[in-house]
Design a protein around this motif. Structure first.
Motif, PDB file in Angstrom:
ATOM      1  N   TYR A  65       0.793  -1.139  -0.039  1.00  0.00           N
ATOM      2  CA  TYR A  65      -0.075  -0.122   0.073  1.00  0.00           C
ATOM      3  C   TYR A  65       0.890   1.064   0.133  1.00  0.00           C
ATOM      4  N   VAL A  66       0.529   2.082  -0.836  1.00  0.00           N
ATOM      5  CA  VAL A  66       1.417   3.367  -0.812  1.00  0.00           C
ATOM      6  C   VAL A  66       0.876   4.690  -1.165  1.00  0.00           C
ATOM      7  N   ALA A  67      -0.521   4.519  -0.741  1.00  0.00           N
ATOM      8  CA  ALA A  67      -1.204   5.797  -0.790  1.00  0.00           C
ATOM      9  C   ALA A  67      -0.743   6.878   0.067  1.00  0.00           C
ATOM     10  N   GLY A  68      -0.462   8.187  -0.120  1.00  0.00           N
ATOM     11  CA  GLY A  68       0.173   9.117   0.813  1.00  0.00           C
ATOM     12  C   GLY A  68       1.723   9.112   0.885  1.00  0.00           C
ATOM     13  N   LEU A  69       2.364   8.509   0.306  1.00  0.00           N
ATOM     14  CA  LEU A  69       3.823   7.805   0.342  1.00  0.00           C
ATOM     15  C   LEU A  69       4.431   8.418  -0.824  1.00  0.00           C
ATOM     16  N   ASN A  70       5.831   8.255  -0.881  1.00  0.00           N
ATOM     17  CA  ASN A  70       6.647   8.704  -2.077  1.00  0.00           C
ATOM     18  C   ASN A  70       6.130   8.266  -3.385  1.00  0.00           C
ATOM     19  N   CYS A  71       5.761   6.895  -3.355  1.00  0.00           N
ATOM     20  CA  CYS A  71       5.683   6.277  -4.562  1.00  0.00           C
ATOM     21  C   CYS A  71       4.107   6.693  -5.127  1.00  0.00           C
ATOM     22  N   ASP A  72       3.252   7.352  -4.479  1.00  0.00           N
ATOM     23  CA  ASP A  72       1.907   7.941  -5.068  1.00  0.00           C
ATOM     24  C   ASP A  72       2.072   9.236  -5.758  1.00  0.00           C
ATOM     25  N   PRO A  73       1.710   9.356  -7.027  1.00  0.00           N
ATOM     26  CA  PRO A  73       1.803  10.471  -7.867  1.00  0.00           C
ATOM     27  C   PRO A  73       1.117  11.597  -7.347  1.00  0.00           C
ATOM     28  N   GLY A  74       0.689  11.787  -6.214  1.00  0.00           N
ATOM     29  CA  GLY A  74       0.247  13.027  -5.536  1.00  0.00           C
ATOM     30  C   GLY A  74      -1.333  12.989  -5.765  1.00  0.00           C
ATOM     31  N   GLU A  75      -1.497  14.306  -6.550  1.00  0.00           N
ATOM     32  CA  GLU A  75      -2.970  14.532  -6.808  1.00  0.00           C
ATOM     33  C   GLU A  75      -3.555  13.907  -7.744  1.00  0.00           C
ATOM     34  N   GLU A  76      -2.719  12.869  -8.462  1.00  0.00           N
ATOM     35  CA  GLU A  76      -3.431  12.391  -9.689  1.00  0.00           C
ATOM     36  C   GLU A  76      -4.061  11.115  -9.429  1.00  0.00           C
ATOM     37  N   HIS A  77      -5.171  11.395  -9.007  1.00  0.00           N
ATOM     38  CA  HIS A  77      -6.028  10.002  -8.768  1.00  0.00           C
ATOM     39  C   HIS A  77      -7.398  10.186  -9.401  1.00  0.00           C
ATOM     40  N   PRO A  78      -7.351   9.783 -10.653  1.00  0.00           N
ATOM     41  CA  PRO A  78      -8.607  10.047 -11.683  1.00  0.00           C
ATOM     42  C   PRO A  78      -9.938   9.532 -10.994  1.00  0.00           C
ATOM     43  N   ASN A  79      -9.709   8.507  -9.913  1.00  0.00           N
ATOM     44  CA  ASN A  79     -10.775   7.841  -9.505  1.00  0.00           C
ATOM     45  C   ASN A  79     -11.212   8.230  -8.135  1.00  0.00           C
ATOM     46  N   GLY A  80     -10.338   9.030  -7.574  1.00  0.00           N
ATOM     47  CA  GLY A  80     -10.528   9.535  -5.953  1.00  0.00           C
ATOM     48  C   GLY A  80     -10.396   8.278  -5.222  1.00  0.00           C
ATOM     49  N   ASN A  81      -9.555   7.352  -5.423  1.00  0.00           N
ATOM     50  CA  ASN A  81      -9.660   6.349  -4.633  1.00  0.00           C
ATOM     51  C   ASN A  81      -7.916   5.836  -4.457  1.00  0.00           C
ATOM     52  N   ALA A  82      -7.833   5.167  -3.138  1.00  0.00           N
ATOM     53  CA  ALA A  82      -6.534   4.949  -2.718  1.00  0.00           C
ATOM     54  C   ALA A  82      -5.836   3.782  -3.896  1.00  0.00           C
ATOM     55  N   SER A  83      -6.916   3.244  -4.471  1.00  0.00           N
ATOM     56  CA  SER A  83      -6.228   2.271  -5.507  1.00  0.00           C
ATOM     57  C   SER A  83      -5.362   2.860  -6.768  1.00  0.00           C
ATOM     58  N   ASP A  84      -5.699   4.126  -7.008  1.00  0.00           N
ATOM     59  CA  ASP A  84      -5.115   4.841  -7.926  1.00  0.00           C
ATOM     60  C   ASP A  84      -3.572   4.936  -7.649  1.00  0.00           C
ATOM     61  N   ALA A  85      -3.335   5.243  -6.409  1.00  0.00           N
ATOM     62  CA  ALA A  85      -1.903   5.370  -6.095  1.00  0.00           C
ATOM     63  C   ALA A  85      -1.130   3.841  -6.174  1.00  0.00           C
ATOM     64  N   THR A  86      -1.627   2.901  -5.972  1.00  0.00           N
ATOM     65  CA  THR A  86      -1.097   1.534  -5.935  1.00  0.00           C
ATOM     66  C   THR A  86      -0.926   1.175  -7.467  1.00  0.00           C
ATOM     67  N   ILE A  87      -1.863   1.439  -8.236  1.00  0.00           N
ATOM     68  CA  ILE A  87      -1.878   1.277  -9.713  1.00  0.00           C
ATOM     69  C   ILE A  87      -0.708   1.976 -10.315  1.00  0.00           C
ATOM     70  N   ALA A  88      -0.629   3.306 -10.137  1.00  0.00           N
ATOM     71  CA  ALA A  88       0.304   4.318 -10.603  1.00  0.00           C
ATOM     72  C   ALA A  88       1.622   3.985  -9.887  1.00  0.00           C
ATOM     73  N   GLY A  89       1.803   3.693  -8.544  1.00  0.00           N
ATOM     74  CA  GLY A  89       3.055   3.566  -7.953  1.00  0.00           C
ATOM     75  C   GLY A  89       3.627   2.097  -8.187  1.00  0.00           C
ATOM     76  N   GLY A  90       2.942   1.173  -8.612  1.00  0.00           N
ATOM     77  CA  GLY A  90       3.942   0.096  -8.848  1.00  0.00           C
ATOM     78  C   GLY A  90       3.158  -1.074  -9.769  1.00  0.00           C
ATOM     79  N   LEU A  91       1.834  -1.077  -9.442  1.00  0.00           N
ATOM     80  CA  LEU A  91       1.101  -2.321 -10.052  1.00  0.00           C
ATOM     81  C   LEU A  91       1.209  -2.406 -11.590  1.00  0.00           C
ATOM     82  N   ALA A  92       0.954  -1.331 -11.945  1.00  0.00           N
ATOM     83  CA  ALA A  92       0.872  -1.325 -13.533  1.00  0.00           C
ATOM     84  C   ALA A  92       2.492  -1.362 -14.298  1.00  0.00           C
ATOM     85  N   HIS A  93       3.402  -0.935 -13.470  1.00  0.00           N
ATOM     86  CA  HIS A  93       4.878  -1.035 -13.681  1.00  0.00           C
ATOM     87  C   HIS A  93       5.346  -2.501 -13.641  1.00  0.00           C
ATOM     88  N   GLU A  94       4.899  -3.233 -12.441  1.00  0.00           N
ATOM     89  CA  GLU A  94       5.278  -4.721 -12.400  1.00  0.00           C
ATOM     90  C   GLU A  94       4.541  -5.604 -13.503  1.00  0.00           C
TER      91      GLU A  94
END
Length: 359
Positions: A168-197
């Protein structure tokens, strides 16, 4: 560079939630957001709408390609208690060895597939951190020794168990910040690492296929920290005001681009090859100078237009379906009009003919 190992010719993805009774809870909507991402990838499978389409170029030695052939295997709930922390970077700290042991236990107990067509994404809740080793030198984003946002690997069990650890990375360095198009913490995980891996697993599932001389995989090469290369051009604004750069099954996402060897750059998606459907007018003077409208599909700027082997010097891309070009000088006779963009050159057909006349 290719190093001899296999790619994943298709991918059925499982979202694995390790959620024991009394443990830290996932935020509301988090699991649904992750599941929807995998469902959306599956819905658009085979298309050109997202970064999965960039990966199809990476052929392995067996002649397999990581085709955009995606499926969602479903959400897996693991209610086993966490083992005693194997590392000391957090109150709940799991080593890679412990994670691999738990995934192995679950896959074997449920008789789940073990091959290069299936992957298990471990998604732990807030407060559950991890380290690659017990000494705790390389750990997840929520620790003092943060080195990674996520990682992937394989367990040589049966055929192979391909997995990714996505803390879980919401609010941490891996979180792309304000770019949460769904307004959900899952956006941070997808952008922070899931899509990458996800992308790196497809092109390098056993860590012996595609990576460069520095060991960087297709996702690593685009983790630049600069929007233009890492995320590319935003496609628009989500209702909440966040940027998005991917539209998958009509849903909006913001996550990094992937490296394309063919393009020599990071890309949001594989561009479609241009197609010429009509040339108007169909003839002009051999001296050149005729304004010609070319109608077709997948036109992007910059574009090169050729009349036979002669290159038109004046070219205007009006839209994705229209180009205006001034014919160069040619010899009397019929030539093919072709359009070349970053995605390639249009195929020659009877519809692209242009006839040079003596006068």
């Amino acid at each position: 560079e290719y190093h001899g190992g296999p790619v994943m010719p298709s991918n059925t993805n499982y979202a694995l939630y390790w959620d024991p009774t009394g443990g830290s809870a996932y935020p509301a909507g988090y699991e649904a957001g992750i599941n929807r991402y995998f469902e959306d990838l599956a819905h658009d499978s085979g298309g050109l709408q997202n970064t999965d389409s960039v990966l199809v170029q990476y052929k392995d030695g067996a002649g397999e390609f990581p085709a955009y052939n995606s499926h969602f295997g479903g959400a897996l709930l693991d209610t086993d208690p966490y083992p005693a922390s194997g590392c000391a970077a957090a109150p709940v700290c799991l080593t890679d060895e412990q994670i691999r042991a738990e995934i192995t236990k679950l896959v074997e107990a449920r008789t789940l597939p073990m091959d290069l067509q299936h992957e298990y994404f471990l998604l732990t809740p807030p407060g559950v951190e991890s380290c690659l080793e017990a000494a705790g030198h390389s750990c997840s984003d929520g620790t003092k020794h943060a080195v990674y946002c996520a990682y992937h690997g394989d367990i040589p069990l049966g055929g192979a168990v391909v997995y990714a650890n996505d803390p879980y990375v919401a609010g941490l360095n891996c979180d792309p910040g304000e770019e949460h198009p769904n307004g959900n913490a899952s956006d941070a995980t997808i952008a922070g690492g899931l899509a990458h891996e996800h992308s790196e697993s497809l092109t390098d599932p056993e860590l012996n296929a595609w990576y460069d001389s520095k060991g960087l995989e297709v996702g690593d090469k685009c983790r630049t920290g600069t929007q233009a290369s890492e995320f590319g051009q935003p496609l628009g604004k989500a209702p909440g005001g966040s940027n998005y750069n991917q539209v998958i099954n009509g849903d909006l996402y913001w996550y990094q681009q992937e490296w394309s060897n063919e393009a020599g750059e990071c890309q949001q998606r594989q561009a479609a090859q241009p197609t010429v459907k009509k040339v108007t007018p169909k003839s002009g003077a051999a001296a050149g100078g005729t304004s010609v409208t070319i109608t077709g599909k997948h036109f992007t700027a910059p574009a090169t237009v050729k009349f036979g082997e002669a290159v038109a010097k004046e070219v205007l891309v009006n839209s994705a379906t229209s180009i205006t070009a001034v014919s160069p000088a040619g010899t009397v006779g019929t030539v093919d009009v072709t359009v070349t963009t970053g995605a390639g050159t249009s195929a020659i057909t009877k519809k692209d003919h242009f006839r040079y006349k003596a006068k």
